[in-house]
Write a protein that holds these residues in place. Structure first.
Motif, PDB file in Angstrom:
ATOM      1  N   LEU A  69       0.856  -1.202  -0.106  1.00 27.32           N
ATOM      2  CA  LEU A  69      -0.031   0.073  -0.034  1.00 27.32           C
ATOM      3  C   LEU A  69       0.738   1.257  -0.088  1.00 27.32           C
ATOM      4  CD1 LEU A  69      -2.638  -1.010   2.841  1.00 27.32           C
ATOM      5  CD2 LEU A  69      -2.831  -1.105   0.162  1.00 27.32           C
ATOM      6  N   ILE A  70       0.434   2.266  -0.785  1.00 29.24           N
ATOM      7  CA  ILE A  70       1.299   3.325  -0.950  1.00 29.24           C
ATOM      8  C   ILE A  70       0.286   4.583  -0.896  1.00 29.24           C
ATOM      9  CG2 ILE A  70       3.108   2.460  -2.248  1.00 29.24           C
ATOM     10  CD1 ILE A  70       2.053   3.926  -4.576  1.00 29.24           C
ATOM     11  N   GLN A  71       0.734   5.607  -0.421  1.00 30.19           N
ATOM     12  CA  GLN A  71       0.132   6.908  -0.694  1.00 30.19           C
ATOM     13  C   GLN A  71      -0.223   7.343  -2.102  1.00 30.19           C
ATOM     14  OE1 GLN A  71      -1.714   9.155   1.228  1.00 30.19           O
ATOM     15  NE2 GLN A  71      -1.168   8.251   3.291  1.00 30.19           N
ATOM     16  N   PRO A  72      -1.473   7.464  -2.710  1.00 25.16           N
ATOM     17  CA  PRO A  72      -1.632   7.563  -4.086  1.00 25.16           C
ATOM     18  C   PRO A  72      -0.721   8.586  -4.637  1.00 25.16           C
ATOM     19  CG  PRO A  72      -3.622   7.401  -2.987  1.00 25.16           C
ATOM     20  CD  PRO A  72      -2.526   7.715  -1.826  1.00 25.16           C
ATOM     21  N   SER A  73      -0.525   9.757  -4.304  1.00 27.13           N
ATOM     22  CA  SER A  73       0.214  10.904  -4.930  1.00 27.13           C
ATOM     23  C   SER A  73       1.748  10.671  -4.751  1.00 27.13           C
ATOM     24  CB  SER A  73      -0.296  12.209  -4.426  1.00 27.13           C
ATOM     25  OG  SER A  73      -0.046  12.379  -2.993  1.00 27.13           O
ATOM     26  N   SER A  74       2.158   9.561  -3.987  1.00 26.51           N
ATOM     27  CA  SER A  74       3.627   9.499  -4.080  1.00 26.51           C
ATOM     28  C   SER A  74       4.136   8.564  -5.180  1.00 26.51           C
ATOM     29  CB  SER A  74       3.735   8.751  -2.505  1.00 26.51           C
ATOM     30  OG  SER A  74       3.581   7.255  -2.416  1.00 26.51           O
ATOM     31  N   LEU A  75       3.333   8.009  -5.841  1.00 24.99           N
ATOM     32  CA  LEU A  75       3.720   7.158  -7.117  1.00 24.99           C
ATOM     33  C   LEU A  75       4.350   7.939  -8.004  1.00 24.99           C
ATOM     34  CD1 LEU A  75       3.915   4.341  -7.963  1.00 24.99           C
ATOM     35  CD2 LEU A  75       1.661   4.727  -8.929  1.00 24.99           C
ATOM     36  N   LEU A  76       5.588   7.590  -8.271  1.00 32.05           N
ATOM     37  CA  LEU A  76       6.411   8.321  -9.313  1.00 32.05           C
ATOM     38  C   LEU A  76       6.195   7.564 -10.661  1.00 32.05           C
ATOM     39  CD1 LEU A  76       8.508  10.593 -10.279  1.00 32.05           C
ATOM     40  CD2 LEU A  76      10.335   9.069  -9.497  1.00 32.05           C
ATOM     41  N   TYR A  77       6.788   6.307 -10.874  1.00 34.85           N
ATOM     42  CA  TYR A  77       6.581   5.426 -12.223  1.00 34.85           C
ATOM     43  C   TYR A  77       6.319   3.929 -11.572  1.00 34.85           C
ATOM     44  CZ  TYR A  77      11.534   4.224 -11.444  1.00 34.85           C
ATOM     45  OH  TYR A  77      12.626   3.557 -11.229  1.00 34.85           O
ATOM     46  N   ARG A  78       5.955   3.073 -12.351  1.00 31.56           N
ATOM     47  CA  ARG A  78       5.990   1.559 -12.162  1.00 31.56           C
ATOM     48  C   ARG A  78       6.017   0.897 -13.738  1.00 31.56           C
ATOM     49  NH1 ARG A  78       0.511   0.212 -13.695  1.00 31.56           N
ATOM     50  NH2 ARG A  78      -1.028   1.631 -13.637  1.00 31.56           N
ATOM     51  N   ASP A  79       6.346  -0.174 -13.556  1.00 36.58           N
ATOM     52  CA  ASP A  79       6.360  -0.977 -14.801  1.00 36.58           C
ATOM     53  C   ASP A  79       4.684  -1.408 -15.152  1.00 36.58           C
ATOM     54  OD1 ASP A  79       9.115  -1.475 -15.278  1.00 36.58           O
ATOM     55  OD2 ASP A  79       9.309  -3.240 -14.021  1.00 36.58           O
ATOM     56  N   VAL A  80       4.455  -1.661 -16.528  1.00 34.55           N
ATOM     57  CA  VAL A  80       3.134  -1.577 -16.816  1.00 34.55           C
ATOM     58  C   VAL A  80       2.469  -2.856 -16.428  1.00 34.55           C
ATOM     59  CG1 VAL A  80       3.367   0.152 -18.601  1.00 34.55           C
ATOM     60  CG2 VAL A  80       3.916  -2.412 -18.973  1.00 34.55           C
ATOM     61  N   SER A  81       3.370  -3.930 -16.106  1.00 33.97           N
ATOM     62  CA  SER A  81       3.136  -5.043 -15.632  1.00 33.97           C
ATOM     63  C   SER A  81       2.506  -4.890 -13.957  1.00 33.97           C
ATOM     64  CB  SER A  81       4.180  -6.247 -15.540  1.00 33.97           C
ATOM     65  OG  SER A  81       5.388  -5.711 -14.845  1.00 33.97           O
ATOM     66  N   VAL A  82       2.712  -4.082 -13.256  1.00 34.46           N
ATOM     67  CA  VAL A  82       2.222  -3.542 -11.954  1.00 34.46           C
ATOM     68  C   VAL A  82       0.852  -2.996 -11.995  1.00 34.46           C
ATOM     69  CG1 VAL A  82       2.495  -2.357  -9.855  1.00 34.46           C
ATOM     70  CG2 VAL A  82       4.486  -3.178 -11.038  1.00 34.46           C
ATOM     71  N   ARG A  83       0.002  -3.817 -11.352  1.00 35.22           N
ATOM     72  CA  ARG A  83      -1.620  -3.322 -11.166  1.00 35.22           C
ATOM     73  C   ARG A  83      -1.741  -2.551  -9.982  1.00 35.22           C
ATOM     74  NH1 ARG A  83      -1.442  -8.860 -11.454  1.00 35.22           N
ATOM     75  NH2 ARG A  83      -2.390  -9.087  -9.559  1.00 35.22           N
ATOM     76  N   ALA A  84      -2.819  -1.661 -10.135  1.00 29.94           N
ATOM     77  CA  ALA A  84      -3.071  -0.754  -8.996  1.00 29.94           C
ATOM     78  C   ALA A  84      -4.732  -0.519  -8.901  1.00 29.94           C
ATOM     79  CB  ALA A  84      -2.418   0.586  -9.522  1.00 29.94           C
ATOM     80  N   HIS A  85      -4.990  -0.602  -7.582  1.00 34.32           N
ATOM     81  CA  HIS A  85      -6.473  -0.285  -7.473  1.00 34.32           C
ATOM     82  C   HIS A  85      -6.804   0.221  -6.086  1.00 34.32           C
ATOM     83  CE1 HIS A  85      -6.167  -4.274  -5.363  1.00 34.32           C
ATOM     84  NE2 HIS A  85      -6.895  -3.414  -4.214  1.00 34.32           N
ATOM     85  N   LEU A  86      -7.744   0.883  -5.896  1.00 32.72           N
ATOM     86  CA  LEU A  86      -7.943   1.872  -4.532  1.00 32.72           C
ATOM     87  C   LEU A  86      -8.239   0.899  -3.337  1.00 32.72           C
ATOM     88  CD1 LEU A  86      -8.408   4.889  -4.091  1.00 32.72           C
ATOM     89  CD2 LEU A  86     -10.644   4.267  -4.166  1.00 32.72           C
ATOM     90  N   HIS A  87      -7.660   1.362  -2.308  1.00 39.06           N
ATOM     91  CA  HIS A  87      -7.825   0.528  -1.145  1.00 39.06           C
ATOM     92  C   HIS A  87      -8.219   1.504   0.137  1.00 39.06           C
ATOM     93  CE1 HIS A  87      -7.370  -2.405   2.139  1.00 39.06           C
ATOM     94  NE2 HIS A  87      -6.651  -1.696   2.943  1.00 39.06           N
ATOM     95  N   LEU A  88      -9.235   1.371   0.781  1.00 34.69           N
ATOM     96  CA  LEU A  88      -9.949   2.099   1.873  1.00 34.69           C
ATOM     97  C   LEU A  88      -9.618   1.461   3.226  1.00 34.69           C
ATOM     98  CD1 LEU A  88     -12.751   3.316   0.152  1.00 34.69           C
ATOM     99  CD2 LEU A  88     -10.563   4.618   0.261  1.00 34.69           C
ATOM    100  N   GLU A  89      -9.177   2.061   4.350  1.00 32.42           N
ATOM    101  CA  GLU A  89      -9.042   1.514   5.322  1.00 32.42           C
ATOM    102  C   GLU A  89      -9.980   2.596   6.566  1.00 32.42           C
ATOM    103  OE1 GLU A  89      -5.413   1.020   7.157  1.00 32.42           O
ATOM    104  OE2 GLU A  89      -5.130  -0.682   5.876  1.00 32.42           O
ATOM    105  N   PHE A  90     -10.980   1.923   7.217  1.00 28.70           N
ATOM    106  CA  PHE A  90     -11.721   2.560   8.041  1.00 28.70           C
ATOM    107  C   PHE A  90     -11.499   2.308   9.756  1.00 28.70           C
ATOM    108  CE2 PHE A  90     -13.968   2.497   4.071  1.00 28.70           C
ATOM    109  CZ  PHE A  90     -14.557   3.508   3.945  1.00 28.70           C
ATOM    110  N   PRO A  91     -10.571   3.035  10.085  1.00 29.25           N
ATOM    111  CA  PRO A  91     -10.322   2.704  11.591  1.00 29.25           C
ATOM    112  C   PRO A  91     -11.607   3.111  12.383  1.00 29.25           C
ATOM    113  CG  PRO A  91      -9.084   4.620  10.767  1.00 29.25           C
ATOM    114  CD  PRO A  91      -9.714   4.157   9.529  1.00 29.25           C
ATOM    115  N   ARG A  92     -11.842   2.727  13.716  1.00 27.57           N
ATOM    116  CA  ARG A  92     -12.855   2.958  14.398  1.00 27.57           C
ATOM    117  C   ARG A  92     -12.669   4.483  14.860  1.00 27.57           C
ATOM    118  NH1 ARG A  92     -15.845  -0.988  18.654  1.00 27.57           N
ATOM    119  NH2 ARG A  92     -17.573   0.533  19.567  1.00 27.57           N
ATOM    120  N   ASN A  93     -13.331   5.288  15.155  1.00 30.90           N
ATOM    121  CA  ASN A  93     -13.092   6.765  15.311  1.00 30.90           C
ATOM    122  C   ASN A  93     -13.223   6.952  17.032  1.00 30.90           C
ATOM    123  OD1 ASN A  93     -15.840   6.579  15.597  1.00 30.90           O
ATOM    124  ND2 ASN A  93     -16.378   8.231  14.368  1.00 30.90           N
ATOM    125  N   THR A  94     -12.842   6.127  17.546  1.00 35.02           N
ATOM    126  CA  THR A  94     -12.535   6.285  19.045  1.00 35.02           C
ATOM    127  C   THR A  94     -11.857   7.625  19.249  1.00 35.02           C
ATOM    128  OG1 THR A  94     -13.063   4.033  19.589  1.00 35.02           O
ATOM    129  CG2 THR A  94     -12.098   5.278  21.290  1.00 35.02           C
TER     130      THR A  94
END
Length: 294
Positions: free
Chosen positions: A219-244
């Motif tokens: 997992l990476i921060q989306p705007s931190s990605l600089l480049y990747r091989d086209v063989s690398v796949r990417a999709h969105l991931h969301l984490e919902f920590p309990r807001n205690t």
């Protein structure tokens, strides 16, 4: 001549040279690896030279590096007009025709692709502190680059683009959409044809690279990605920590963290300066997404 494979550009090079002649990375340097497996790419040394075709590129400076090209008559490069620093009278500059979908803007202003042809000298520089990253591409090699990180490419490298297909909607309903593209709406694709070519990127801050094995993900921060091989796949991931501990008016699962999951095989590179996406607006809809609640 003995050869070695540069650990940064992955091309065979001369170990007796102080820097790799293809990417400018120092040769005699100790590799810096984090506990999580990221390798820091050393910045190109001041006045290091990179060879391509019959031409050369010299990287001058370290805080805001300048790429100074000495172009042979048969060689040429292309770049966005806003990175042009200077050119001597002998160099030939002109607009480069792009396919019809090219409508790129930066801070609301349109960007124009320019080609510079030899013989002559052309100097390019971004307007932010960081590093110049050199990616020599072999014939048939393709690389995905985050938008607005492109500095220039040699004429035998073709340019294309594709939608990132990574988005989420924080609008109130179907009539009031507020779509966010945390990795940018489009990504740039560069491909080398007929012969090896050189691609230069500008990376804000420091650059870190690593290789993903087949099926391996991170997992990476989306705007931190600089480049990747086209063989690398990417999709969105969301984490919902309990807001205690958060204010009582926030629903239990409204607070979230937005990530991008990258899955190998292939090489990925990230930059150390980035903008984390907003995490307090409720997400109503998104592209293909994996979710973790804890």
């Amino acid at each position: 001549m003995n050869t070695y494979v540069c650990r940064y550009c992955r091309q065979q090079s001369d170990p007796s040279a102080p820097t790799c002649p293809l990417c400018g990375a120092p040769v005699d340097i100790r590799s810096s690896v984090s506990d999580s497996g990221w390798v820091e790419q050393p910045p190109i040394k001041d006045m290091a030279e990179i060879q391509f075709g019959q031409s050369r590129c010299q990287i001058a400076g370290t805080t805001v590096p300048v790429a100074e090209f000495a172009l042979a008559p048969q060689d040429w490069i292309y770049f966005s007009h806003h990175v042009l620093l200077w050119a001597d009278p002998q160099a030939k500059l002109g607009n480069m025709s792009m396919r019809g979908a090219w409508h790129r803007t930066l801070s609301g202003m349109p960007l124009i692709m320019v080609e510079g042809r030899g013989p002559g000298h052309v100097a390019l520089s971004d307007n932010a502190a960081g590093e110049v990253v050199a990616l020599p591409l072999q014939h048939g090699q393709r690389m995905w680059v985050r938008e607005h990180r492109f500095l220039c490419a040699t004429g035998n490298i073709s340019y294309d683009w594709e939608p990132t297909n990574i988005w989420y909607d924080t609008g109130e309903d179907n009539q009031h959409s507020d779509i966010h593209y945390p990795m940018g709406q489009n990504g740039d694709i560069f491909s080398a044809h007929e012969q090896p070519g050189l691609l230069l990127l500008h990376s804000p801050g420091n650059t870190f690279i690593r290789d993903l094995q087949p099926g391996q993900s991170l997992l990476i921060q989306p705007s931190s990605l600089l480049y990747r091989d086209v063989s690398v796949r990417a999709h969105l991931h969301l984490e919902f920590p309990r807001n205690t501990g958060f204010a009582f008016w926030h629903p239990r699962w409204s607070y979230h963290k937005v990530w991008v999951r990258l899955t190998g095989p292939g090489r990925v590179a990230v930059q150390s300066i980035y903008e984390p996406p907003e995490d307090m607006e409720a997400i109503r809809n998104s592209s293909y997404t994996t979710v973790s609640r804890w």
